[in-house]
Design a protein around this motif. Sequence first.
Motif, PDB file in Angstrom:
ATOM      1  N   THR A 227      45.280  65.668 113.542  1.00 15.55           N
ATOM      2  CA  THR A 227      46.108  66.338 114.555  1.00 15.55           C
ATOM      3  C   THR A 227      46.926  67.488 113.967  1.00 15.55           C
ATOM      4  N   PRO A 228      46.251  68.487 113.409  1.00 15.92           N
ATOM      5  CA  PRO A 228      46.981  69.623 112.823  1.00 15.92           C
ATOM      6  C   PRO A 228      47.684  70.463 113.881  1.00 15.92           C
ATOM      7  N   HIS A 229      48.844  70.961 113.520  1.00 16.60           N
ATOM      8  CA  HIS A 229      49.615  71.839 114.403  1.00 16.60           C
ATOM      9  C   HIS A 229      50.054  73.043 113.588  1.00 16.60           C
ATOM     10  N   SER A 230      49.626  74.239 114.019  1.00 13.98           N
ATOM     11  CA  SER A 230      49.937  75.458 113.277  1.00 13.98           C
ATOM     12  C   SER A 230      51.395  75.846 113.449  1.00 13.98           C
ATOM     13  N   LEU A 231      51.993  76.297 112.351  1.00 16.56           N
ATOM     14  CA  LEU A 231      53.361  76.788 112.376  1.00 16.56           C
ATOM     15  C   LEU A 231      53.338  78.295 112.580  1.00 16.56           C
ATOM     16  N   GLN A 232      54.284  78.798 113.353  1.00 14.18           N
ATOM     17  CA  GLN A 232      54.373  80.233 113.553  1.00 14.18           C
ATOM     18  C   GLN A 232      54.881  80.877 112.272  1.00 14.18           C
ATOM     19  N   ARG A 233      54.183  81.909 111.863  1.00 15.37           N
ATOM     20  CA  ARG A 233      54.568  82.565 110.620  1.00 15.37           C
ATOM     21  C   ARG A 233      54.137  84.030 110.681  1.00 15.37           C
ATOM     22  N   GLN A 234      54.745  84.848 109.816  1.00 13.63           N
ATOM     23  CA  GLN A 234      54.387  86.251 109.695  1.00 13.63           C
ATOM     24  C   GLN A 234      53.759  86.462 108.323  1.00 13.63           C
ATOM     25  N   SER A 235      52.669  87.211 108.301  1.00 12.85           N
ATOM     26  CA  SER A 235      51.985  87.473 107.047  1.00 12.85           C
ATOM     27  C   SER A 235      52.843  88.364 106.148  1.00 12.85           C
ATOM     28  N   VAL A 236      52.869  88.032 104.861  1.00 12.68           N
ATOM     29  CA  VAL A 236      53.632  88.814 103.884  1.00 12.68           C
ATOM     30  C   VAL A 236      52.649  89.448 102.907  1.00 12.68           C
ATOM     31  N   GLU A 237      52.738  90.737 102.742  1.00 12.63           N
ATOM     32  CA  GLU A 237      51.817  91.462 101.874  1.00 12.63           C
ATOM     33  C   GLU A 237      51.958  90.984 100.427  1.00 12.63           C
ATOM     34  N   GLY A 238      50.835  90.802  99.766  1.00 13.60           N
ATOM     35  CA  GLY A 238      50.846  90.366  98.374  1.00 13.60           C
ATOM     36  C   GLY A 238      50.620  88.871  98.209  1.00 13.60           C
ATOM     37  N   PHE A 239      50.635  88.124  99.302  1.00 13.04           N
ATOM     38  CA  PHE A 239      50.380  86.689  99.253  1.00 13.04           C
ATOM     39  C   PHE A 239      49.090  86.394 100.014  1.00 13.04           C
ATOM     40  N   SER A 240      48.396  85.341  99.612  1.00 11.98           N
ATOM     41  CA  SER A 240      47.095  85.030 100.197  1.00 11.98           C
ATOM     42  C   SER A 240      47.145  83.740 100.996  1.00 11.98           C
ATOM     43  N   VAL A 241      48.218  83.513 101.748  1.00 13.80           N
ATOM     44  CA  VAL A 241      48.328  82.332 102.592  1.00 13.80           C
ATOM     45  C   VAL A 241      47.358  82.491 103.764  1.00 13.80           C
TER      46      VAL A 241
END
Length: 242
Positions: A164-178
């Motif tokens: 039961t995964p639930h995505s968290l709201q997030r903003q992409s940050v340049e330089g990271f590979s999340v």
Amino acid sequence: MPQQESGKAIGPVSIKQLNAVCQRSTTLPSPRKRPTFLFKRLFEILVSKCNQSTRRKLGVPTSLLLVDSTTIMAGETRLPWAVFHGKRSGIKLHVAYDVVANMPTKVIETKATKHDGPIGEKLANPDFIIVENRAYGKIERFDTYAQQSQYFVIRIKENMTLVTPHSLQRQSVEGFSVTRDITCRLGTEQCRSEKRHRVVFFQDDHGHEIRVVTNLLHVSAEHIVAIYKARWGIEVFFRWIK
């Protein structure tokens, strides 16, 4: 190295007792007969006081504690009580390494055949965020740490079931590979976490996916990635002592 696993508790030892032993030890006929566990305890006390002082000065209430182990091999004749592989013997150093103080805070020595997970639990410390690799990624341990308010960032295997995964709201940050940031329960029906945990997905420098589970909900996914990458510090320490 004593001819037994030294991860067992030695009981409380006062500074006065340690000082007395240190003074008497200079007259002992052989270094082999010196009570090494007391010197180890003295080192742990001194480091703990240094860590407290360092944290107060920097104003950091919770720093990183890197937990891992390294195996040191030797010939059979040198450590006949710790036979590990074939005719070779070996011991493990299970280390808790404080990133701020840049030194180990606690070391437990065992035979090389000892599994990392149970010893890692003895090295946990609620004053720190513990950072560990896949060898410590046991589902029951995640729930226990959450109940004990022990913050952690631990890598998990790629095939671990996410329920039961639930995505968290997030903003992409340049330089990271999340690539993904979710909360979920972990494991199959036979062994599943009671609590929901946060899982952060990211890619390493070679494009391989890494998954880390954590109970840190108040920091960004990029911060979680940076915390896990700090684990390289203990690998550098292992290279130095070897």
